[in-house]
Design an enzyme around this catalytic site. Structure first.
Site, PDB file in Angstrom:
ATOM      1  N   SER A  69       0.723  -1.118   0.171  1.00  0.00           N
ATOM      2  CA  SER A  69      -0.164   0.030   0.017  1.00  0.00           C
ATOM      3  C   SER A  69       0.857   1.262  -0.106  1.00  0.00           C
ATOM      4  CB  SER A  69      -1.000   0.111   1.321  1.00  0.00           C
ATOM      5  OG  SER A  69      -2.127   1.177   0.719  1.00  0.00           O
ATOM      6  N   HIS A  74       4.894  13.963   6.475  1.00  0.00           N
ATOM      7  CA  HIS A  74       4.853  15.355   6.221  1.00  0.00           C
ATOM      8  C   HIS A  74       5.437  15.944   7.574  1.00  0.00           C
ATOM      9  CE1 HIS A  74       1.760  14.458   3.266  1.00  0.00           C
ATOM     10  NE2 HIS A  74       1.318  13.628   4.383  1.00  0.00           N
ATOM     11  N   CYS A  89      -1.947  -3.425   3.044  1.00  0.00           N
ATOM     12  CA  CYS A  89      -3.159  -4.543   2.930  1.00  0.00           C
ATOM     13  C   CYS A  89      -2.668  -5.758   3.365  1.00  0.00           C
ATOM     14  CB  CYS A  89      -3.802  -4.552   1.485  1.00  0.00           C
ATOM     15  SG  CYS A  89      -2.340  -4.840   0.271  1.00  0.00           S
TER      16      CYS A  89
END
Length: 125
Positions: A69, A74, A89
């Site tokens: 995935s 950030h 996943c």
């Protein structure tokens, strides 16, 4: 499409920490942590933003597309903050322990004063 989605909000991270300011350093950390967690890196992009008028620092957004995935990071050096997002996943095998290992490695590297973590089990069935 079942999976585990982990997020973490870090505060009190040193603004001068190289990971907060240097996209290459952040990318190296993420690539190494993904490999150490035995997840499959597919592609990556790390971008440092231009400082706002009157500011001397700006943050970085980094994303890695994983076979399982994704990872997103950030940084906000001007606020001493970082957000982390790891989603895996569990098709074919349970990757939850790998996701937790990746998240733990990233949190450790930023050495925050405070951490708020969330975990969400995603998917149907």
């Amino acid at each position: 499409m079942r999976g585990l989605h982990l997020t973490a909000d870090l505060s009190g991270v040193r603004a001068d920490l190289v990971l907060m300011l240097d996209p290459a350093a952040l990318q190296a950390l993420c690539v190494g942590a993904v490999a150490a967690a035995e997840l499959g890196a597919v592609a990556e992009l790390f971008h440092r933003f231009t400082p706002a008028p009157g500011e001397t620092q700006s943050g970085i957004t980094g994303v890695m597309l994983l076979a399982e995935s994704h990872l997103a990071v950030h940084t906000w050096p001007e606020l001493g903050g970082v957000t982390l997002d790891v989603y895996v996943c569990n098709m074919g095998q349970d990757n939850s322990a790998k996701a937790r290992a990746l998240m733990g490695e990233l949190i450790k590297a930023f050495a925050p004063e405070q951490v708020q973590q969330q975990a969400l089990q995603r998917g149907l069935t």
